[in-house]
Design a protein around this motif. Structure first.
Motif, PDB file in Angstrom:
ATOM      1  N   VAL A  35       2.339   4.725  -7.308  1.00 56.49           N
ATOM      2  CA  VAL A  35       2.735   5.255  -8.581  1.00 56.49           C
ATOM      3  C   VAL A  35       3.828   6.421  -8.636  1.00 56.49           C
ATOM      4  O   VAL A  35       4.913   6.421  -9.263  1.00 56.49           O
ATOM      5  N   SER A  36       3.664   7.520  -7.604  1.00 56.26           N
ATOM      6  CA  SER A  36       4.578   8.456  -7.572  1.00 56.26           C
ATOM      7  C   SER A  36       6.142   7.792  -7.361  1.00 56.26           C
ATOM      8  O   SER A  36       7.033   8.589  -7.564  1.00 56.26           O
ATOM      9  N   ARG A  37       6.018   6.969  -6.232  1.00 58.92           N
ATOM     10  CA  ARG A  37       7.017   6.274  -5.699  1.00 58.92           C
ATOM     11  C   ARG A  37       7.838   5.444  -6.984  1.00 58.92           C
ATOM     12  O   ARG A  37       9.032   5.481  -7.032  1.00 58.92           O
ATOM     13  N   PHE A  38       7.232   4.825  -7.923  1.00 58.45           N
ATOM     14  CA  PHE A  38       7.740   4.321  -9.035  1.00 58.45           C
ATOM     15  C   PHE A  38       8.125   4.963 -10.061  1.00 58.45           C
ATOM     16  O   PHE A  38       9.188   4.807 -10.630  1.00 58.45           O
ATOM     17  N   ALA A  39       7.305   5.920 -10.562  1.00 54.79           N
ATOM     18  CA  ALA A  39       7.502   6.939 -11.612  1.00 54.79           C
ATOM     19  C   ALA A  39       8.441   7.988 -11.015  1.00 54.79           C
ATOM     20  O   ALA A  39       8.199   8.308  -9.683  1.00 54.79           O
ATOM     21  N   ASP A  40       8.965   8.790 -11.686  1.00 55.29           N
ATOM     22  CA  ASP A  40       9.770  10.148 -11.378  1.00 55.29           C
ATOM     23  C   ASP A  40       8.861  11.256 -11.414  1.00 55.29           C
ATOM     24  O   ASP A  40       9.375  12.135 -11.950  1.00 55.29           O
ATOM     25  N   PHE A  41       7.649  11.195 -11.193  1.00 52.41           N
ATOM     26  CA  PHE A  41       6.796  12.426 -11.149  1.00 52.41           C
ATOM     27  C   PHE A  41       5.763  12.644  -9.843  1.00 52.41           C
ATOM     28  O   PHE A  41       5.878  11.185  -9.238  1.00 52.41           O
ATOM     29  N   GLU A  42       5.315  13.562  -9.527  1.00 53.10           N
ATOM     30  CA  GLU A  42       4.443  13.654  -8.444  1.00 53.10           C
ATOM     31  C   GLU A  42       3.582  14.806  -8.533  1.00 53.10           C
ATOM     32  O   GLU A  42       3.889  15.827  -9.055  1.00 53.10           O
ATOM     33  N   ASP A  79       7.101   3.828   4.715  1.00 57.38           N
ATOM     34  CA  ASP A  79       8.723   3.740   4.285  1.00 57.38           C
ATOM     35  C   ASP A  79       8.576   2.103   3.494  1.00 57.38           C
ATOM     36  O   ASP A  79       8.064   1.337   3.932  1.00 57.38           O
ATOM     37  N   LEU A  80       9.492   2.128   2.291  1.00 56.93           N
ATOM     38  CA  LEU A  80       9.495   0.965   1.646  1.00 56.93           C
ATOM     39  C   LEU A  80      10.211  -0.145   2.654  1.00 56.93           C
ATOM     40  O   LEU A  80      10.117  -1.267   2.366  1.00 56.93           O
ATOM     41  N   GLU A  81      11.283   0.350   3.618  1.00 51.73           N
ATOM     42  CA  GLU A  81      11.853  -0.375   4.542  1.00 51.73           C
ATOM     43  C   GLU A  81      10.965  -1.166   5.513  1.00 51.73           C
ATOM     44  O   GLU A  81      11.351  -1.995   6.360  1.00 51.73           O
ATOM     45  N   ASP A  82       9.860  -0.485   5.822  1.00 49.78           N
ATOM     46  CA  ASP A  82       8.792  -1.040   6.715  1.00 49.78           C
ATOM     47  C   ASP A  82       8.456  -2.446   6.407  1.00 49.78           C
ATOM     48  O   ASP A  82       8.514  -2.742   5.247  1.00 49.78           O
ATOM     49  N   SER A  83       8.351  -3.197   7.101  1.00 47.46           N
ATOM     50  CA  SER A  83       7.669  -4.766   7.198  1.00 47.46           C
ATOM     51  C   SER A  83       6.486  -4.639   6.263  1.00 47.46           C
ATOM     52  O   SER A  83       5.629  -3.514   6.648  1.00 47.46           O
ATOM     53  N   LEU A  84       5.949  -5.724   5.683  1.00 51.55           N
ATOM     54  CA  LEU A  84       4.653  -5.428   4.830  1.00 51.55           C
ATOM     55  C   LEU A  84       3.365  -5.203   5.838  1.00 51.55           C
ATOM     56  O   LEU A  84       2.792  -4.644   5.820  1.00 51.55           O
ATOM     57  N   PHE A  85       3.785  -5.904   7.320  1.00 53.33           N
ATOM     58  CA  PHE A  85       2.594  -5.830   8.322  1.00 53.33           C
ATOM     59  C   PHE A  85       2.601  -4.319   8.488  1.00 53.33           C
ATOM     60  O   PHE A  85       1.742  -3.782   8.783  1.00 53.33           O
ATOM     61  N   ASP A  86       3.776  -3.714   8.881  1.00 54.34           N
ATOM     62  CA  ASP A  86       3.952  -2.284   9.363  1.00 54.34           C
ATOM     63  C   ASP A  86       3.305  -1.560   8.306  1.00 54.34           C
ATOM     64  O   ASP A  86       2.651  -0.212   8.520  1.00 54.34           O
ATOM     65  N   LEU A 114      10.148 -14.671   0.770  1.00 52.81           N
ATOM     66  CA  LEU A 114      10.602 -14.604  -0.536  1.00 52.81           C
ATOM     67  C   LEU A 114      11.435 -13.493  -1.197  1.00 52.81           C
ATOM     68  O   LEU A 114      11.990 -13.602  -2.486  1.00 52.81           O
ATOM     69  N   GLY A 115      11.599 -12.454  -0.212  1.00 53.27           N
ATOM     70  CA  GLY A 115      12.312 -11.517  -0.616  1.00 53.27           C
ATOM     71  C   GLY A 115      11.420 -10.289  -1.199  1.00 53.27           C
ATOM     72  O   GLY A 115      12.117  -9.251  -1.896  1.00 53.27           O
ATOM     73  N   TYR A 116      10.060 -10.540  -0.976  1.00 54.60           N
ATOM     74  CA  TYR A 116       9.420  -9.287  -1.601  1.00 54.60           C
ATOM     75  C   TYR A 116       8.946  -8.217  -0.460  1.00 54.60           C
ATOM     76  O   TYR A 116       8.002  -7.390  -0.758  1.00 54.60           O
ATOM     77  N   GLY A 117       9.442  -8.173   0.690  1.00 52.20           N
ATOM     78  CA  GLY A 117       9.173  -7.422   1.822  1.00 52.20           C
ATOM     79  C   GLY A 117       9.388  -5.976   1.441  1.00 52.20           C
ATOM     80  O   GLY A 117       8.695  -5.215   2.248  1.00 52.20           O
ATOM     81  N   ASN A 118      10.128  -5.679   0.437  1.00 51.01           N
ATOM     82  CA  ASN A 118      10.425  -4.000   0.224  1.00 51.01           C
ATOM     83  C   ASN A 118       9.446  -3.478  -0.955  1.00 51.01           C
ATOM     84  O   ASN A 118       9.419  -2.401  -1.168  1.00 51.01           O
ATOM     85  N   MET A 119       8.436  -4.300  -1.090  1.00 51.18           N
ATOM     86  CA  MET A 119       7.355  -3.805  -2.206  1.00 51.18           C
ATOM     87  C   MET A 119       6.321  -2.957  -1.393  1.00 51.18           C
ATOM     88  O   MET A 119       6.059  -3.127  -0.375  1.00 51.18           O
ATOM     89  N   PRO A 120       5.849  -2.049  -2.227  1.00 50.31           N
ATOM     90  CA  PRO A 120       4.758  -1.276  -1.408  1.00 50.31           C
ATOM     91  C   PRO A 120       3.432  -1.932  -1.242  1.00 50.31           C
ATOM     92  O   PRO A 120       3.157  -3.216  -2.070  1.00 50.31           O
ATOM     93  N   PHE A 175       3.968  -4.812  -6.639  1.00 49.75           N
ATOM     94  CA  PHE A 175       3.315  -4.738  -5.175  1.00 49.75           C
ATOM     95  C   PHE A 175       2.596  -5.836  -4.701  1.00 49.75           C
ATOM     96  O   PHE A 175       2.379  -6.728  -5.224  1.00 49.75           O
ATOM     97  N   ILE A 176       2.359  -5.768  -3.254  1.00 52.16           N
ATOM     98  CA  ILE A 176       1.612  -6.845  -2.537  1.00 52.16           C
ATOM     99  C   ILE A 176       0.411  -6.335  -2.260  1.00 52.16           C
ATOM    100  O   ILE A 176      -0.079  -5.148  -2.108  1.00 52.16           O
TER     101      ILE A 176
END
Lengths: 554, 554
Positions: free
Chosen positions: A312-319, A437-444, A475-481, A519-520
């Motif tokens: 949530v905090s990552r998608f929205a601009d609040f924390e 991090d979003l750049e981590d693989s889904l497994f990581d 399929l290119g969804y690896g950057n999803m949380p 997200f996944i």
């Protein structure tokens, strides 16, 4: 003491215009649903994040003894109002499933309630019905497309989109439908989930407006073709009609606490297969118009709060500016090994034995996510000073204060100490950090959640889960949380392991994609997306008199 | 000419308090849903029948050319307002099924519309969602009861209660659900009907208040035991919770025509398997507060108006003071043997050949039911004076006047002649008669409807229908009225036989009981209780802009 519904029905409510005025919202910015409920038009009200402070209420790992997150959220907001702050609550809408199942209402309890509670617990402003209809319009158009020549080439055996109903109804979990004659559809396996578990709910909670909503709906994956390609909602041209059904549901609902503090009730639960929080729009609207917004995340902090930070905090601009971890002495004793019928008598040793659960959640909030933390004890009459003192000692060296709150029996007056501490914490600096991090693989990502939040040793992916996650990467969804669906009753994947277990692995059995929400979902064990009714459903005790007075909700 | 939704969106609506004031309804008697919709609390407003006059709008046998009953009802009320009368409309709520299927909206058309049309056509005040939830709560509690030990001994093979959804979704017509593991219910055959076809809708339409509603729900028959005894909703203790879900749905909804005439939109369609009219409560509320109430019955007068007389007027303490039979010259030509693409050119012979259909409906209304009748021609630009004159001549000797109305293009100003004639008729004495007596056997009732209304020679009951009707007689339900479910496209049971066929029998294939609503349904042929979506559903053209403007409804 009176029952919840009796207290709620005796409340002298203020006209909703007066509640709105406390947030400087004017009658032309709202649509009234009767005298005490309004939808606020986000296109007419400032809806910017980070003007006011945001306080996230979370909890220790749940036990049958109960914690009282919603009640504490409401009591805290009333406490803030009592000490002169401009506060509001932003919480989720109840589902009819639990109302008729076992739990009754879901709008707080005792003297920390949101009213009018019967309306909120029954149809409210129809948002959940709209989500049900939206979910099922997608399904009907999808099956009509398969029936009428199947232009998208969707493989009926690989349909992943299920139907939804806002009801506990195990009979609908699994079915073969489309049977009968040629005119009656295409036979295939299907099933219904409870509406709160629909991806449409998650989409609505994250959408920033109609256009964003429509785009997200268009991206939802219905299933796969015979050639293994995803088929999306946009391919059956459903997103316009679906968004039309959701137009009004996207507008936050305003109600009030028993003490007249404004409450935005918007969005749906399910903090396991979805992020399970108040909507982004309602939270931002509240933050724009109140100095303190109290929101909550579902289940324990390892599930709900983790998703609040990482999704949530990552998608929205609040924390969050501060985090309240709710605990009860009773529940800590259960984490310390006691049973539900052994919680009445003082037992400092049991409290001490249960504290590692609380401490782990505090560590996660402070170290993994960078938050300012206070522990709120939702007070029960059986709590003793020695038990509370044991708790205080344990967390003192982490700089965390422990505040007893009695809002359940005293309303906002019982939560002014908690309010003062929250105000202090919100003025302390904090910077959100994430478990991965979003750049981590889904497994990581899964691995990091397990190590940095659950504090386990690692992850065991099933072949099926591994194959699916690899497919989503391809399929290119690896950057999803990643959204972990797991038992909420333990840090581990075994509901019976209370406290703060060590030396365990999390088994990930399955995965699915919520491409519209973004997200996944990875799934540990079997997740119940459709509850059932017990032998004596709560519904058998609910009634309405000829004058319209409803009884049996609690 | 602009599309319906364009006309509706350009309308300058009056605040709903101003509309209510025209009926002397005050703000404290209503709950606003936004600025232009309100629910009226029947416990605070006089709701007595027979104060004002009641006008029933019905039609010739439907053809693909269209008649325009709803449009005429709205235009007539606007016409009455134009000539200085205190008028209101009482019509049914649209279902989402047709909105997303083929037909688009259902709130009139052209300059005879009810607004706000997007809201009315989408979720409105949530009544139909409440009925869906009520229907499905009964189903969930029933199946939970079977699952949890089956204390009522209900035979899963003899369950008659189906689930409901407000959607055209053929995939859900037939299914086997309850499959999977032991925890997932009891495998059995099941299915969904569209919500408007649920007995809960019929019950809501007939209920006089919460207590009556609850009693009717309790009487609903779910199915039969292994010993062939009926099992009712009261045996699973669901009626209190179900009535709680329907509490607000029982309150009539008030909106307005494009010209500001008050409109009660309440209750659901389906004039074949149910009586299919506006609710009793809304009709009585309108009759108490307006001098002229315009209501409509579904399909042709043989189906909708027959049920209005034999079921609705018999149960409620009101009856029509005048009946408007709507016809179009185009439709009469189709009854005279022409096809849809042959209707443009003048063809007096075709009109004459089609007139026996209209005449039979007039005879039924006058002779069988004792009503004062006017024929309203819903005017099309292609109508010629010679065609209308042929019609006039034919019905003149029955004392029936024929009035041309142009409300579709002219609004109320196009229906003042019709309004004058309706005012005249309402001052003529009339006494309702019925097609059968309640003391007749169920078999005789069907026979009398066929002979006195359809003008057929007799009835052919299937063995199954005969067995069921005898069972209902034996169970003590023999005094209930009969609701015939039959094709609406013909007086016969063959949809292709237009005009006024003679020398036919009606085959009755099946029967069912609506013990809560209080009638027996007899069924001729297969009745579609769950429509499907076509190759290009209307939903694919519906959209919503970022500012909330909806397009594609019509």
């Amino acid at each position: 003491m009176a029952t919840d519904i009796e207290i709620a029905q005796q409340a002298k409510m203020q006209p909703i215009e007066d509640i709105a005025a406390k947030l400087d919202i004017t009658p032309d910015q709202m649509e009234r649903y009767g005298d005490y409920i309004a939808k606020i038009d986000y296109s007419k009200v400032e809806t910017e994040a980070n003007k006011g402070k945001l306080v996230l209420v979370t909890a220790i790992t749940p036990t049958p003894a109960g914690e009282g997150k919603t009640t504490t959220s409401i009591g805290l907001a009333d406490g803030l109002t009592k000490i002169g702050k401009k506060a509001a609550v932003a919480i989720r809408e109840p589902s009819l499933g639990p109302v008729f199942g076992v739990k009754g209402g879901a709008a707080g309890g005792g003297y920390a309630q949101v009213v009018p509670m019967e309306n909120i617990n029954l149809h409210f402003t129809g948002d959940i019905h709209a989500i049900t209809a939206a979910n099922n319009l997608i399904a009907a158009m999808m099956d009509a497309s398969i029936h009428n020549g199947n232009p998208t080439n969707l493989d009926p055996r690989r349909v992943e989109w299920r139907r939804a109903i806002d009801m506990n109804d195990r009979q609908l979990r699994n079915m073969v439908n489309g049977i009968g004659n040629r005119a009656d559809g295409v036979p295939r396996e299907d099933g219904f989930d409870i509406t709160a578990a629909s991806e449409v709910m998650a989409v609505l909670c994250l959408a920033e407006g109609v256009d964003d909503l429509k785009e997200r709906i268009g991206r939802i994956i219905l299933g796969y073709t015979y050639e293994n390609e995803p088929v999306t909602v946009s391919e059956i041209k459903a997103e316009g009609a679906v968004a039309s059904l959701l137009r009004d549901a996207l507008k936050p609902n305003l109600v009030q606490t028993l003490e007249g503090t404004p409450v935005f009730v918007h969005g749906g639960p399910f903090a396991n297969i979805a992020h399970g929080t108040n909507t982004t729009i309602a939270t931002k609207m509240s933050m724009s118009n109140a100095d303190y917004t109290i929101t909550e995340a579902g289940f324990g902090a390892d599930l709900g709060a983790e998703k609040y930070m990482d999704i949530v905090s990552r998608f929205a601009d609040f924390e969050p500016d501060a985090v309240v971890v709710v605990a009860t002495i009773r529940a800590l004793k259960m984490h310390g090994g006691k049973e539900l019928d052994e919680l009445k008598d003082e037992d400092v040793d049991a409290v001490r034995a249960g504290l590692p659960n609380l401490v782990r959640h505090i560590e996660n909030m402070q170290d993994t996510f960078g938050m300012n933390v206070v522990v709120a004890i939702n007070t029960f009459p059986t709590d003793t000073e020695a038990e509370v003192e044991a708790l205080r000692e344990e967390v003192a060296d982490r700089g965390v204060n422990v505040v007893q709150a009695t809002h359940f029996s005293d309303g906002g007056a019982g939560a002014t100490d908690l309010a003062e501490e929250v105000v202090r914490l919100c003025d302390e600096p904090s910077t959100i950090k994430y478990a991965y991090d979003l750049e981590d693989s889904l497994f990581d990502k899964v691995e990091k959640i397990v190590k940095n939040v659950y504090r386990g040793d690692g992850v065991e992916f099933s072949t099926k889960a591994r194959r699916k996650l690899q497919q989503y990467e391809d399929l290119g969804y690896g950057n999803m949380p990643v959204c972990v669906a797991k038992t909420q009753m333990s840090f581990t994947d075994d509901a019976k392991r209370k406290g703060a277990p060590e030396g365990f692995e999390i088994a990930i059995d399955d995965a699915s994609i919520s491409a519209g929400a973004g997200f996944i979902v990875v799934q540990s064990g079997s997740i119940m997306k459709m509850p059932g009714l017990g032998k004596t459903p709560a519904a058998t005790k609910i009634d309405v008199a000829n004058d319209g007075t409803i009884s049996g909700l609690f």
